[in-house]
Design a protein around this motif. Structure first.
Motif, PDB file in Angstrom:
ATOM      1  N   GLU A 206     -39.313 -18.900 -54.558  1.00  0.00           N
ATOM      2  CA  GLU A 206     -40.486 -18.879 -53.675  1.00  0.00           C
ATOM      3  C   GLU A 206     -40.708 -20.232 -52.984  1.00  0.00           C
ATOM      4  OE1 GLU A 206     -42.204 -16.341 -52.720  1.00  0.00           O
ATOM      5  OE2 GLU A 206     -41.202 -14.899 -54.043  1.00  0.00           O
ATOM      6  N   LYS A 207     -40.570 -21.314 -53.739  1.00  0.00           N
ATOM      7  CA  LYS A 207     -40.766 -22.635 -53.130  1.00  0.00           C
ATOM      8  C   LYS A 207     -39.717 -22.909 -52.054  1.00  0.00           C
ATOM      9  CE  LYS A 207     -44.190 -24.331 -55.718  1.00  0.00           C
ATOM     10  NZ  LYS A 207     -45.473 -24.780 -55.145  1.00  0.00           N
ATOM     11  N   VAL A 208     -38.493 -22.455 -52.295  1.00  0.00           N
ATOM     12  CA  VAL A 208     -37.427 -22.638 -51.311  1.00  0.00           C
ATOM     13  C   VAL A 208     -37.723 -21.798 -50.067  1.00  0.00           C
ATOM     14  CG1 VAL A 208     -34.952 -22.366 -50.864  1.00  0.00           C
ATOM     15  CG2 VAL A 208     -35.751 -23.194 -53.093  1.00  0.00           C
ATOM     16  N   LEU A 209     -38.260 -20.604 -50.273  1.00  0.00           N
ATOM     17  CA  LEU A 209     -38.659 -19.778 -49.132  1.00  0.00           C
ATOM     18  C   LEU A 209     -39.812 -20.439 -48.380  1.00  0.00           C
ATOM     19  CD1 LEU A 209     -38.189 -17.203 -47.547  1.00  0.00           C
ATOM     20  CD2 LEU A 209     -39.679 -15.982 -49.160  1.00  0.00           C
ATOM     21  N   ASP A 210     -40.734 -21.058 -49.131  1.00  0.00           N
ATOM     22  CA  ASP A 210     -41.801 -21.832 -48.476  1.00  0.00           C
ATOM     23  C   ASP A 210     -41.190 -22.948 -47.620  1.00  0.00           C
ATOM     24  OD1 ASP A 210     -43.810 -20.340 -49.626  1.00  0.00           O
ATOM     25  OD2 ASP A 210     -44.146 -21.730 -51.292  1.00  0.00           O
ATOM     26  N   LEU A 211     -40.168 -23.596 -48.169  1.00  0.00           N
ATOM     27  CA  LEU A 211     -39.527 -24.700 -47.461  1.00  0.00           C
ATOM     28  C   LEU A 211     -38.857 -24.199 -46.173  1.00  0.00           C
ATOM     29  CD1 LEU A 211     -38.587 -27.595 -47.140  1.00  0.00           C
ATOM     30  CD2 LEU A 211     -36.684 -27.086 -48.704  1.00  0.00           C
ATOM     31  N   ALA A 212     -38.182 -23.048 -46.255  1.00  0.00           N
ATOM     32  CA  ALA A 212     -37.535 -22.495 -45.058  1.00  0.00           C
ATOM     33  C   ALA A 212     -38.564 -22.240 -43.967  1.00  0.00           C
ATOM     34  CB  ALA A 212     -36.802 -21.205 -45.412  1.00  0.00           C
ATOM     35  N   ASN A 213     -39.732 -21.777 -44.335  1.00  0.00           N
ATOM     36  CA  ASN A 213     -40.808 -21.557 -43.365  1.00  0.00           C
ATOM     37  C   ASN A 213     -41.387 -22.881 -42.873  1.00  0.00           C
ATOM     38  OD1 ASN A 213     -41.830 -18.532 -42.958  1.00  0.00           O
ATOM     39  ND2 ASN A 213     -41.040 -18.702 -45.050  1.00  0.00           N
ATOM     40  N   HIS A 214     -41.479 -23.833 -43.781  1.00  0.00           N
ATOM     41  CA  HIS A 214     -42.026 -25.157 -43.430  1.00  0.00           C
ATOM     42  C   HIS A 214     -41.155 -25.842 -42.377  1.00  0.00           C
ATOM     43  CE1 HIS A 214     -44.048 -28.999 -44.007  1.00  0.00           C
ATOM     44  NE2 HIS A 214     -42.883 -29.580 -44.315  1.00  0.00           N
ATOM     45  N   ILE A 215     -39.837 -25.835 -42.605  1.00  0.00           N
ATOM     46  CA  ILE A 215     -38.917 -26.449 -41.638  1.00  0.00           C
ATOM     47  C   ILE A 215     -38.976 -25.711 -40.310  1.00  0.00           C
ATOM     48  CG2 ILE A 215     -36.468 -26.918 -41.145  1.00  0.00           C
ATOM     49  CD1 ILE A 215     -36.078 -27.230 -44.200  1.00  0.00           C
ATOM     50  N   SER A 216     -39.145 -24.385 -40.369  1.00  0.00           N
ATOM     51  CA  SER A 216     -39.179 -23.557 -39.155  1.00  0.00           C
ATOM     52  C   SER A 216     -40.537 -23.567 -38.474  1.00  0.00           C
ATOM     53  CB  SER A 216     -38.814 -22.107 -39.510  1.00  0.00           C
ATOM     54  OG  SER A 216     -37.583 -22.034 -40.174  1.00  0.00           O
ATOM     55  N   ASN A 217     -41.507 -24.273 -39.103  1.00  0.00           N
ATOM     56  CA  ASN A 217     -42.873 -24.299 -38.579  1.00  0.00           C
ATOM     57  C   ASN A 217     -43.472 -22.899 -38.508  1.00  0.00           C
ATOM     58  OD1 ASN A 217     -45.164 -25.658 -37.691  1.00  0.00           O
ATOM     59  ND2 ASN A 217     -44.571 -25.531 -35.524  1.00  0.00           N
TER      60      ASN A 217
END
Length: 892
Positions: free
Chosen positions: A4-15
């Motif tokens: 989940e945190k990695v998925l959060d990160l993917a969204n974070h980088i993608s804004n």
């Protein structure tokens, strides 16, 4: 299980926000590339960072609730994985992350260990552009894409409007620290088994902070500025083009990529989505049709297939002289119906209306019009170099070629075809002089061992092109001499041995090793060669066995196949014929056999063949040469039986052949059995075709044979049932001309190069060489000069029949000038200006100054921080254009 945190990160980088309409999901490439190597704890650290904002572990530690020491460890792991940059600034490690592309994804793919361990990393990198690319169509103005093509610098040297940010040298001179790494796009394609064979090792240059990062994380090795310039040069020589990451602002970048159109994931937006504005430079190619000779070098090297061969001659009805796109993403709604998803396998060489017949009809598709033009300008060495792009043996072919290029020469519709073969023969004469010969330089140093079985034209051609690519090639030949049927099947009065040996000598200079008197399958097996480290094989043993007639009485001492007869003569075995010699057959080999028989004794030679004079497969000029040497040719007779007395043939009974082919066009002779003749003979030479003698070559292999005893192989890749074995020449096609075998030799070399390099496809990005000629019925042929075709002096048959020397003359330089001026220059290159990305690769290959880069746009790069308003403005403009276009259509 989803991290989940990695998925959060993917969204974070993608804004993006989790739960929003456009959120990144666990099946998206942004998550998939992170998932194997980024832990939840690592993700927590980056979630506390902002894109392109430089921070230290001390800055981030309190935000993520970890110690400075642990935060440092995690940030260094992220940097090693490729998620973050790291540089030492003012003595402190400083970290930041970039966009997905260009940025994180390339860096992650350049961690070779992780790519090998986790194949989903390169797959995700490839998927990113394919999934996200369509949304960029028409949304970026020229010069503002994420990546930007930078033209080859000397292609724009004469352009007064060029700017420094369009010059490769500017970026290299602006920096002091450099590194080089493998191309990330080609690495990803290779990992997916979709490599295109283009050079990937040490091809992409990093500068400044990126170089520091690459050196530190061992993604790349440090190089000097001088070495960087050398890499740029090597890239251009290998048909690669330059691109830069384009988000640092106008005139700034941290890398120069050297790209090919078939693997580059940025160039895919131009070729697959037909969205060239996303990557293009400010330039487009322009062709000066008067100077262009349709040699095709620019077409073959264009990375995005924006160039094709068309015609130059005027037509009665209009034909395509330039490619115009009716729809582009600039003012049209853009979807899959407009894309070209098969762009890596459906490249076109020729526009639909066709191009020069000479290049089309040549089995090797040599740039005939090009070398004729170079010869007209006295640039003979360059002409030789151009020929050798496709044919390493111009001196050989200048003496024995079937001249298919001349058969359909447009000039022949006015008076006589251009004497193309005589021009080639003149050009190739310098190849016989060691002081002037053209020896190509090796492009690489791959070093892998390749075995070629058979030293005939196809095997030698394959060895030549593999040697240029830097492979260690060994040619195995069962005879004591090299050249195959060139040496053993063709008489010296047509092809002298020193000509063959001179051109083979160039292969020796290239490092090719020859082992004669070694029959693979008898003296050594393919498996034993594999054990010796040979990585691939090219089988080109030739159709070296004569065929019998299958009639009564042929199995006696003085009935010999023409192939065996020619071999014995060419090996200088003592043969002497006397009296009446009958040659059965009507092809070129039969003519050679008959003419040879007149030279080795006191003989009267008569030929008998099934075909009428008009149907004879032998070339007309060879028939004339035979007649001039008092050889009697008897048409429309088929052998019925050989008459034998006391164990020797004393004659042949022939029956009248009524037709050679049946109504469906198949070879199926019919005879008048009541119309027969008996012809006395002291020797009978059977020359009705050639066959294969495989010996033990294919023992214990999965290779299969066709019904006609030729080898089964893929007609395009030439790969056989054994993946490491490729086949060409007569072994594949049955008996054909040397030029056909030579053409297959080059294709075999291409396939072998791809096969022995890991992860390469045998077909992706490969030129299929599908040529078709212009419609000569639609050509205006009035107003051309009436200069007669030049010819060499006639050879007196009474003299030629007494010697094995080739008495045929070569054109003089004056004749070359006159004859080359007769060329109508049928073809010219055609440009798709929208698809052209302005890389300039085409200009490096043109020997005629016929193609140049012209500045058409004025786009400059924009820093990432300033990108959003520029893109929004472009999107709004595009919507207006689309609406306006639709309204105009309504009122038409």
């Amino acid at each position: 299980m989803v991290k989940e945190k990695v998925l959060d990160l993917a969204n974070h980088i993608s804004n993006k926000k989790r739960g929003s309409k456009n959120e990144i999901k666990a099946t998206d490439p942004e998550y998939m590339i992170l998932e194997p190597v980024v832990s939840e704890e690592m993700a927590e650290v980056v979630l506390c960072m902002e894109i392109r904002k430089k921070v230290t572990a001390k800055d981030v530690a309190p935000l993520c609730g970890k110690s400075v020491e642990r935060t440092t460890e995690l940030l260094l792991e992220l940097a090693d994985a490729g998620v973050c940059f790291v540089n030492e600034i003012d003595g402190v490690d400083t970290f930041w992350y970039e966009t997905w592309v260009p940025g994180i994804m390339e860096m992650m793919v350049n961690n070779k260990e992780n790519v090998k361990k986790y194949p989903q990393i390169p797959r995700a990198f490839e998927a990113y552009g394919r999934v996200r690319g369509p949304k960029t169509a028409g949304s970026f103005p020229v010069g503002v894409g994420l990546m930007r093509v930078i033209p080859i610098e000397h292609a724009i040297e004469g352009e007064t409007r060029r700017a420094s940010y369009e010059e490769v040298s500017k970026y290299l001179n602006d920096n002091d620290i450099f590194s080089v790494a493998d191309c990330s796009c080609r690495t990803a394609r290779e990992a997916m088994g979709e490599g295109c064979g283009h050079l990937k090792e040490d091809m992409c240059i990093q500068m400044g902070h990126a170089a520091e990062y690459y050196i530190r994380t061992k993604r790349g090795k440090q190089i000097t500025r001088e070495e960087a310039f050398e890499i740029i040069k090597r890239a251009e020589e290998n048909g690669l083009m330059h691109q830069i990451p384009n988000l640092d602002g106008s005139g700034k970048t941290h890398a120069i990529c050297n790209c090919c159109g078939c693997s580059c994931l940025a160039l895919r937006t131009a070729s697959m989505f037909i969205n060239a504005d996303m990557v293009r430079s400010n330039y487009v190619s322009k062709v000066d049709k008067e100077k262009c000779v349709a040699c095709g070098e620019c077409v073959q090297n264009c990375p995005v297939n924006a160039l094709q061969l068309g015609q130059k001659l005027c037509s009665k009805t209009p034909v395509t002289t330039e490619i115009k796109r009716i729809d582009t993403p600039r003012d049209t709604e853009w979807g899959p119906d407009k894309w070209n998803p098969d762009y890596r396998t459906n490249r076109k060489d020729v526009v639909d209306t066709g191009t020069s017949p000479c290049k089309t009809n040549c089995p090797a598709h040599i740039a005939v019009q090009g070398y004729v033009k170079l010869a007209s300008q006295g640039r003979y060495r360059e002409a030789l170099e151009l020929i050798k792009q496709e044919n390493p043996f111009p001196a050989v072919c200048g003496r024995i070629c079937p001249r298919k290029c001349e058969t359909d020469c447009t000039r022949g519709d006015i008076d006589d075809p251009v004497a193309i073969d005589e021009i080639k023969k003149f050009i190739a004469e310098q190849d016989l002089n060691t002081d002037h010969r053209y020896v190509p330089k090796c492009k690489h140093e791959y070093g892998k061992k390749i075995a070629v079985v058979g030293a005939g034209p196809s095997g030698l051609s394959c060895a030549y092109y593999l040697a240029i690519d830097g492979y260690k090639v060994t040619v195995f030949e069962k005879e004591k001499v090299l050249g195959g049927m060139l040496t053993l099947g063709i008489p010296s009065f047509r092809l002298e041995k020193d000509v063959i040996n001179a051109e083979i000598g160039i292969l020796k200079e290239l490092g090719v090793e020859f082992k004669t008197g070694v029959e693979v399958g008898r003296d050594i097996s393919l498996n034993e060669l594999r054990d010796q480290g040979f990585k691939a094989f090219y089988i080109a043993i030739g159709a070296c066995m004569g065929r019998n007639l299958g009639i009564e009485g042929e199995n006696v001492e003085n009935v010999i196949t023409g192939i065996d007869f020619m071999r014995d003569v060419n090996l200088d075995k003592e043969l002497k014929l006397e009296g009446n010699v009958i040659v059965i057959g009507g092809g070129n080999v039969a003519i050679d056999v008959a003419r040879t028989a007149t030279r080795i004794g006191n003989t009267q030679v008569k030929m008998y063949c099934l075909e009428s004079r008009e149907q004879m497969p032998a070339l007309p000029e060879e028939i004339e040469e035979a007649l001039s040497e008092n050889i009697e040719i008897n048409n429309s007779w088929g052998p019925k039986r050989v008459i034998v007395e006391n164990g020797r043939a004393t004659g042949v009974e022939f029956k009248k052949c009524i037709s050679v082919f049946d109504k469906s066009g198949r070879f199926n002779p019919s005879y008048d059995e009541n119309n027969t003749i008996i012809v006395k003979a002291d020797t009978v030479l059977i020359s009705i075709g050639q066959g294969m003698n495989w010996g033990g070559l294919l023992s214990d292999s999965k290779i299969e044979l066709n019904r006609n005893n030729t080898i089964k192989a893929d007609p395009f890749t030439l790969q056989t049932g054994e993946p490491d074995v490729f086949a060409g020449g007569d072994a594949l096609t049955g008996p054909k001309f040397a030029i056909d075998a030579i053409a297959l030799g080059k294709e075999g070399a291409i396939s072998i190069h791809r096969y022995v390099q890991p992860g390469q496809s045998l077909i992706i990005g490969r030129d299929r060489k599908e040529y078709h000629a212009l419609d000569k019925e639609n050509i205006e042929l009035q107003g051309y000069d009436s200069t007669p075709r030049q010819s060499v002096g006639h050879v007196d048959g009474s003299k030629s029949r007494k010697t094995f020397k080739d008495l045929r003359e070569t054109f003089t330089e004056d004749q070359i000038k006159r004859e080359t001026e007769r060329c109508l220059s049928c073809g010219a290159t055609v440009v798709d200006e929208f698809l052209c990305v302005g890389c300039g690769q085409c200009t490096t290959k043109c020997k005629f100054d016929a193609i140049s880069l012209v500045r058409k746009y004025d786009g400059e790069g924009v820093a990432y921080e300033d990108l959003k308003p520029v893109v929004i403005k472009q999107i709004l403009k595009r919507k207006v254009k689309i609406t306006t276009k639709k309204v105009k259509k309504l009122f038409k």
